[in-house]
Design a protein around this motif. Structure first.
Motif, PDB file in Angstrom:
ATOM      1  N   LYS A  92       0.825  -1.203   0.000  1.00 32.65           N
ATOM      2  CA  LYS A  92       0.000   0.000   0.000  1.00 32.65           C
ATOM      3  C   LYS A  92       0.862   1.257   0.000  1.00 32.65           C
ATOM      4  O   LYS A  92       1.848   1.346   0.711  1.00 32.65           O
ATOM      5  N   ASN A  95      -3.507   5.837  -1.412  1.00 34.71           N
ATOM      6  CA  ASN A  95      -4.759   5.173  -1.769  1.00 34.71           C
ATOM      7  C   ASN A  95      -4.560   4.015  -2.737  1.00 34.71           C
ATOM      8  O   ASN A  95      -5.538   3.389  -3.162  1.00 34.71           O
ATOM      9  N   MET A  96      -3.323   3.735  -3.105  1.00 37.40           N
ATOM     10  CA  MET A  96      -3.055   2.685  -4.072  1.00 37.40           C
ATOM     11  C   MET A  96      -2.636   1.401  -3.374  1.00 37.40           C
ATOM     12  O   MET A  96      -1.904   1.422  -2.384  1.00 37.40           O
ATOM     13  N   ASN A  98      -1.229  -2.613  -4.387  1.00 33.93           N
ATOM     14  CA  ASN A  98      -0.834  -3.686  -5.304  1.00 33.93           C
ATOM     15  C   ASN A  98      -0.950  -5.002  -4.550  1.00 33.93           C
ATOM     16  O   ASN A  98      -0.358  -5.153  -3.487  1.00 33.93           O
TER      17      ASN A  98
END
Length: 469
Positions: A92, A95-96, A98
């Motif tokens: 993290k 706000n992203m 993977n």
């Protein structure tokens, strides 16, 4: 004879019928006495999966009734909770997110090497070989990280470690030789997310992902950095906290901030210490501040009335004691505050009651003892308690009133008396997050830390008492 035989037949037939009826009745009674009714509630199994947690609940309930006097047997519900190993790795950044499966992680550029560990007791493990992915590879895929940021790695059992920017990119980890003694790294240690150990996939208790430090084959890293069941990596942005704290907290907060930074390397603390009244005015005038730690409730009350603190964040943190001090070499023989009114004493250092809570408490003590008028000409007003302490230690005054924690910090003064108990009972240090804070969550996290075991131990070491204790 012929006339009597039919009558005998009828009599025998009736007798048989009666015996048959009696037999049936007896059988019916016996069945009634031994009949059992069994009601069994079906066993129910509920499986709820949230992320990587599986909860299984089995509830068998059986009731058995026998005869006219019913007996009931109830099997109580049993609950078994198990936590499944994580099946994905989440990285993290803001706000992203993977999210990697094991197969996806294996498809990235891999790194192989060796690892051995040294724990806090100095025990060194055997060397293992592994295959995994460099932490920096995953960070780069998430957009990288700024200088001053940190990375938090979380694993099974709620275990986590936070790495500084220099640890991530410069490998500033502790390394040891094969005896467990500190050593200079023979290569740059770096963090990796591991999925294969000694040629095999990680077992269920360890994997499918584990994080650890890669070192040279003849060196060891810290065992605490090996995190089993690694499931999340959080890139933490740099944070600056401006803390306005009473002067009497200066020394202990510097010690606490050192330990806080070790656990939170992305947080930079700017400590501003002064008299609580001075800090109050600075905050009211818009000075940058995220947290206020006051030496008196009155200053916090004022900010609360002006809606300058976050509702619900205020809490009494510490208690303290006002004491009378004299220079270590003093020969005046003072034993109580009342002695200040004698001709032995010509100068008394106190905090300015207009801005220094310790000065306010000193005035209250003088009033309670009926000494205000006599002592007024002798008072030397100081900007904060630290200045009172140094003024007394220098011998420029005969005595002074400071907090007991201040007196403990100097070998050049000695305590000769305490303020009246009802005065000391009023001395409390409240804390609060300020409404103007741009990072209120980080500010609250810092205040939570101040009530944790590490900070409490330091407060006690420096002579403070936790509020209400």
């Amino acid at each position: 004879m012929q006339n009597r035989f039919p009558n005998k037949i009828k009599w025998l037939t009736g007798l048989c019928a009666a015996l048959l009826a009696l037999s049936l009745a007896a059988a019916s009674c016996g069945n009634a006495a031994t009949a059992s009714t069994t009601t069994t509630a079906a066993s129910t199994t509920t499986t709820t999966t949230l992320s990587t947690t599986t909860t299984t609940t089995t509830t068998p309930a059986t009731t058995t009734t026998t005869g006219t006097a019913a007996s009931t047997t109830t099997t109580t519900a049993t609950t078994t909770t198990t936590t499944a190993a994580p099946t994905t790795l989440t990285v993290k950044s803001g706000n992203m997110s993977n999210i990697y499966t094991l197969a996806q992680l294996k498809s990235l550029d891999s790194v192989s090497g060796y690892e051995a560990t040294r724990n806090g007791a100095g025990t060194v493990s055997t060397t293992n070989s592994f295959v995994g992915v460099r932490l920096t590879t995953l960070i780069k895929a998430a957009g990288g990280m700024l200088s001053g940021s940190a990375v938090k790695i979380s694993g099974s059992g709620n275990y986590s470690k936070t790495l500084s920017y220099s640890q991530v990119y410069s490998g500033t980890f502790n390394t040891y030789d094969q005896t467990g003694a500190p050593a200079t790294a023979s290569n740059q240690p770096h963090m990796a997310i591991i999925y294969q150990l000694n040629g095999s996939a990680l077992d269920a208790a360890t994997g499918p992902f584990e994080s650890g430090v890669i070192t040279a084959s003849n060196q060891e890293g810290d065992a605490s950095l090996w995190i089993k069941g690694t499931y999340e990596i959080d890139i933490l942005p740099p944070v600056t906290l401006n803390i306005s704290a009473a002067s009497s907290l200066s020394t202990v907060l510097k010690a606490i901030d050192t330990t806080y930074n070790q656990a939170n390397p992305n947080v930079t603390i700017l400590l501003n210490t002064a008299a609580s009244g001075t800090l109050q005015q600075q905050i009211e005038n818009g000075a940058p501040a995220d947290i206020f730690l006051s030496a008196a409730a009155a200053n916090m009350d004022a900010l609360q009335k002006e809606n300058l603190i976050v509702t619900g964040s205020r809490k009494n943190l510490l208690d303290n004691t006002l004491v009378l001090i004299v220079p270590t070499g003093s020969t005046l023989g003072l034993t109580g505050i009342s002695d200040l009114a004698t001709s032995k004493v010509s100068k008394i250092a106190v905090g300015d009651p207009a801005s220094v809570p310790a000065g306010t408490y000193a005035n209250l003590a003088f009033t309670e003892l009926g000494l205000t008028a006599q002592l007024q000409p002798k008072l030397v007003l100081c900007a904060n308690v630290t200045q009172v302490l140094t003024t007394v230690a220098s011998g420029n005054v005969d005595a002074g009133l400071v907090y007991s924690t201040d007196a403990l910090s100097s070998t050049q003064v000695k305590v000769v008396a305490q303020a009246p108990a009802d005065i000391n009972a009023q001395i409390v240090y409240p804390e609060a997050v300020l409404s103007a804070s741009k990072t209120p969550d980080a500010a609250q996290a810092y205040l939570n830390y101040l009530s944790g075991s590490s900070a409490v131990a330091l407060f006690i070491q420096y002579g403070f008492t936790m509020a209400g204790k």
